[in-house]
Structures are given as C-alpha cells and as structure tokens.
Write a protein that holds these residues in place. Structure first.
Motif, PDB file in Angstrom:
ATOM      1  N   GLY A  55       0.783  -1.223   0.000  1.00 24.08           N
ATOM      2  CA  GLY A  55       0.000   0.000   0.000  1.00 24.08           C
ATOM      3  C   GLY A  55       0.815   1.274   0.000  1.00 24.08           C
ATOM      4  N   VAL A  56       2.154   1.154  -0.092  1.00 27.35           N
ATOM      5  CA  VAL A  56       3.018   2.339  -0.092  1.00 27.35           C
ATOM      6  C   VAL A  56       3.632   2.502  -1.479  1.00 27.35           C
ATOM      7  CG1 VAL A  56       5.039   3.462   0.915  1.00 27.35           C
ATOM      8  CG2 VAL A  56       3.557   2.050   2.347  1.00 27.35           C
ATOM      9  N   VAL A  57       3.258   3.568  -2.159  1.00 32.37           N
ATOM     10  CA  VAL A  57       3.840   3.870  -3.470  1.00 32.37           C
ATOM     11  C   VAL A  57       5.272   4.337  -3.262  1.00 32.37           C
ATOM     12  CG1 VAL A  57       3.746   5.423  -5.454  1.00 32.37           C
ATOM     13  CG2 VAL A  57       1.635   4.452  -4.518  1.00 32.37           C
ATOM     14  N   SER A 104      20.798   1.004   1.612  1.00 31.29           N
ATOM     15  CA  SER A 104      19.596   1.484   0.925  1.00 31.29           C
ATOM     16  C   SER A 104      18.339   1.108   1.696  1.00 31.29           C
ATOM     17  CB  SER A 104      19.531   0.896  -0.490  1.00 31.29           C
ATOM     18  OG  SER A 104      20.551   1.437  -1.294  1.00 31.29           O
ATOM     19  N   GLY A 105      18.344  -0.063   2.322  1.00 34.95           N
ATOM     20  CA  GLY A 105      17.204  -0.459   3.142  1.00 34.95           C
ATOM     21  C   GLY A 105      16.991   0.495   4.305  1.00 34.95           C
ATOM     22  N   ILE A 106      18.080   0.860   4.980  1.00 30.26           N
ATOM     23  CA  ILE A 106      17.985   1.809   6.095  1.00 30.26           C
ATOM     24  C   ILE A 106      17.530   3.182   5.590  1.00 30.26           C
ATOM     25  CG2 ILE A 106      19.322   3.039   7.846  1.00 30.26           C
ATOM     26  CD1 ILE A 106      21.053   0.502   8.091  1.00 30.26           C
ATOM     27  N   PHE A 107      18.084   3.602   4.451  1.00 32.54           N
ATOM     28  CA  PHE A 107      17.710   4.898   3.885  1.00 32.54           C
ATOM     29  C   PHE A 107      16.230   4.931   3.496  1.00 32.54           C
ATOM     30  CE2 PHE A 107      17.710   8.001   0.292  1.00 32.54           C
ATOM     31  CZ  PHE A 107      18.109   9.118   1.014  1.00 32.54           C
ATOM     32  N   SER A 108      15.702   3.793   3.043  1.00 30.07           N
ATOM     33  CA  SER A 108      14.294   3.733   2.632  1.00 30.07           C
ATOM     34  C   SER A 108      13.348   3.937   3.811  1.00 30.07           C
ATOM     35  CB  SER A 108      13.989   2.392   1.961  1.00 30.07           C
ATOM     36  OG  SER A 108      14.006   1.321   2.898  1.00 30.07           O
ATOM     37  N   TYR A 154       6.168  -1.125   6.957  1.00 28.03           N
ATOM     38  CA  TYR A 154       7.568  -0.800   7.221  1.00 28.03           C
ATOM     39  C   TYR A 154       8.491  -1.890   6.658  1.00 28.03           C
ATOM     40  CZ  TYR A 154       7.719   3.410  10.148  1.00 28.03           C
ATOM     41  OH  TYR A 154       7.688   4.712  10.583  1.00 28.03           O
ATOM     42  N   ILE A 155       8.132  -3.138   6.902  1.00 27.61           N
ATOM     43  CA  ILE A 155       8.950  -4.250   6.403  1.00 27.61           C
ATOM     44  C   ILE A 155       8.994  -4.237   4.879  1.00 27.61           C
ATOM     45  CG2 ILE A 155       9.088  -6.766   6.217  1.00 27.61           C
ATOM     46  CD1 ILE A 155       7.885  -6.916   9.038  1.00 27.61           C
ATOM     47  N   ALA A 156       7.853  -3.981   4.255  1.00 26.87           N
ATOM     48  CA  ALA A 156       7.779  -3.980   2.793  1.00 26.87           C
ATOM     49  C   ALA A 156       8.640  -2.879   2.192  1.00 26.87           C
ATOM     50  CB  ALA A 156       6.328  -3.830   2.343  1.00 26.87           C
ATOM     51  N   VAL A 157       8.590  -1.686   2.776  1.00 29.34           N
ATOM     52  CA  VAL A 157       9.410  -0.579   2.263  1.00 29.34           C
ATOM     53  C   VAL A 157      10.890  -0.869   2.490  1.00 29.34           C
ATOM     54  CG1 VAL A 157       9.949   1.885   2.483  1.00 29.34           C
ATOM     55  CG2 VAL A 157       7.574   1.122   2.568  1.00 29.34           C
TER      56      VAL A 157
END
Length: 315
Positions: free
Chosen positions: A33-35, A77-81, A200-203
């Motif tokens: 649900g997060v674009v 990149s994961g942390i930055f996201s 949060y996990i998905a992003v």
C-alpha cells in the motif's frame, strides 16, 4: 541473424537484471500500500555504498569485496528507505512527494560525500564481476549461447530472488498479510494484522532490493559511481506498472526494456537496424509503455489502497 541475436542477448540480460531486482523491490512496497517512486534514489544510494565498500576492500579481499559491497549496498539502501516509510506511514505524508524527496536527497548527499572522499563526484572500482559460462548448460543449442554463456553470477542470484519473491507473496502468511494491507488495510487491521509493521517491512525490503540493483549496475557494466543510475529507477517503476504488479509480469516488462535498450545501443553495428534513426530506437520502449498504460489503464490491477495513508482509528 541468429548469430546477432545470440551475440547481443547476454548484454540485454545484463541490462535487465538490475531493472528486475529493483522492480521487485517496488512490488513489495506497493503491494503493502506504499507507493515508492524513490527507487531511483535508493539505487543511487546502493551504488554509492557499494562503490565505497568495494574501493576500500578490493586491495585486501579481491574475491570477496564485490559480494560484500553488494550486501552493504542493500543494507544501506534499506535503512535509507525507512525515511520514506516514516514519512509515508507514520507522518501520513503524500507518498509521491516523499518518494521525490528521497530521489533528490540521495543524489545530493551521495555526490557530496563522493566529492569529499575522492575530490570528484565519481568513485571508480578496479574490480568487477567477470562473465562466466555454465558447464554443460552452455552446450545446449541456441539456449546455451543465449542464457548460459558470458553471464554474470548476479543474474542467477536475481532469478532466485524472483522465484522466492513470487513464493513469499502468494504462498506464505506474510505474503497474504502484505497483499491484504495493500488491498483492504482496515479489514486487515480488524483481523489483527499490524498494518504499520507490514508496510515498514515492505518498504525496507524495497530499499534492500533497489540497493542491490544499484550495486549490480556498478559491478557489471558501469564500473564507477557518478551520482546517477541514468533513470533506471524510474524505468523499473514503469516496468512494475507495465507488469501489472505481478512477479512474472515484471520479468517480462523488464526483459522487454532491457532488450529494446540493448538493441538501441548496438543498432549501428546491425545492418538491418542501421538505417533506422537511433533516437527512434532509444525512445521506442518508453513510447510503447505509454501506449500500453493508456490501453490497459481500465484493467489495471494496482493494489486498491496503494498511495493511501492508513488511519488506525478509521473503520
């Protein structure tokens, strides 16, 4: 003609793979649900982190520095996201604006650090992945030359990620919750699912995979960080839409982009294509995407709640 096809096919695959893994990252985010239009910035961040890591380790770990660099790229990149996740999920910010901010911040901050580290905006690595041929499989007529000769190991890693992603999304409890949060978050919350946590996990996953994409570009055909990934993050987002938010659809869309872009780059070496203006071949995949989006917009299968902030108290 067969010789030309088999000759350019490995290069088309090399271009397709970073697009594919980045699009899969966008798939996880948007299914929740997060674009996430910040894929471009996340790829840039991954390319930067990978370049810094590899350039500092390649003298000491010539064989392992590349893979360590790819892993570091994904983690950074994961942390930055999570900045995008926090703004979109907790602050309920407009997700398009938040993603745009991610793209702007990533490009600016990485070039700033690169200039302070190297004196320029570029970070070059001396080592990169070498192409390999897979024994036995490379001897298969036609297919061996196209898929199993002169290939990068990252190709098969990303194919494994594709298969695993499809399994997770459609065959696990987490995948069911992920899709529920993207389709009917209020119903998911009523069933006891923590929508905030799933998103949060998905992003975070999208950041990891986009970081992989940026690092793969670095270690395969780029060889340096220069503050940009040439718009491939936006192309990955287009492939996500073109592929109808489905893993196999994304595979087809990214391969189309990869093959079409490779044809455009080598067109002058192919007599049959040399007569076609290069600009036409370069814009061809983008024009086809726009036409496809217009034609199939009514049947688009985007997650229903994509882009909509979730209000815990709303029923």
């Amino acid at each position: 003609m067969i010789d030309i096809l088999t000759g350019i096919f490995p290069y088309a695959i090399a271009f397709t793979i970073p697009l594919l893994v980045t699009s899969l990252g966008g798939l996880f985010s948007e299914r929740s649900g997060v674009v996430n239009i910040g894929l471009e910035g996340l790829m840039v961040m991954g390319s930067f982190a990978g370049a810094i890591t590899i350039s500092n380790l390649e003298a000491y770990l010539p064989n392992g520095s590349i893979w360590i660099g790819i892993m570091v790229a994904g983690i950074v990149s994961g942390i930055f996201s999570l900045l995008h996740a926090f703004a979109s999920i907790h602050l309920k910010a407009n997700q398009v604006i938040s993603g745009t901010a991610i793209n702007m911040i990533a490009g600016a901050i990485t070039v700033f650090f690169a200039r302070n580290i190297t004196g320029s905006g570029n970070i070059r690595i001396q080592l990169g992945l070498q192409r390999v041929s897979i024994p036995i499989l490379r001897d298969i007529p036609l297919l061996g030359d196209m898929f199993f000769s002169n290939t990068y190991l990252t190709t098969w890693v990303v194919i494994a990620i594709l298969i695993f992603s499809k399994f997770v999304i459609y065959n696990t409890a987490f995948g069911l919750r992920l899709r529920a949060c993207g389709e009917h978050p209020q119903a998911a919350a009523a069933a006891g699912i923590n929508v905030f946590l799933i998103r949060y996990i998905a992003v975070f996953i999208s950041g990891i995979l986009a970081g992989f994409g940026g690092a793969i570009i670095l270690v395969t055909y780029s060889g340096e960080f220069n503050g940009s990934v040439a718009g491939l993050g936006f192309l990955a987002l287009a492939a996500l839409i073109f592929g109808q938010w489905k893993p196999l659809g994304i595979l087809g869309a990214t391969f189309f982009f990869g093959f079409a872009s490779t044809i455009a780059n080598v067109s002058q070496a192919i007599p049959a294509l040399a007569t076609i203006p290069g600009i036409i071949l370069k814009v061809f995949p983008y024009v086809v995407t726009l036409i496809a989006l217009v034609l199939f917009s009514k049947s688009s299968q985007a997650p229903k709640a994509a882009g909509e902030p979730f209000d815990q108290g709303k029923r």
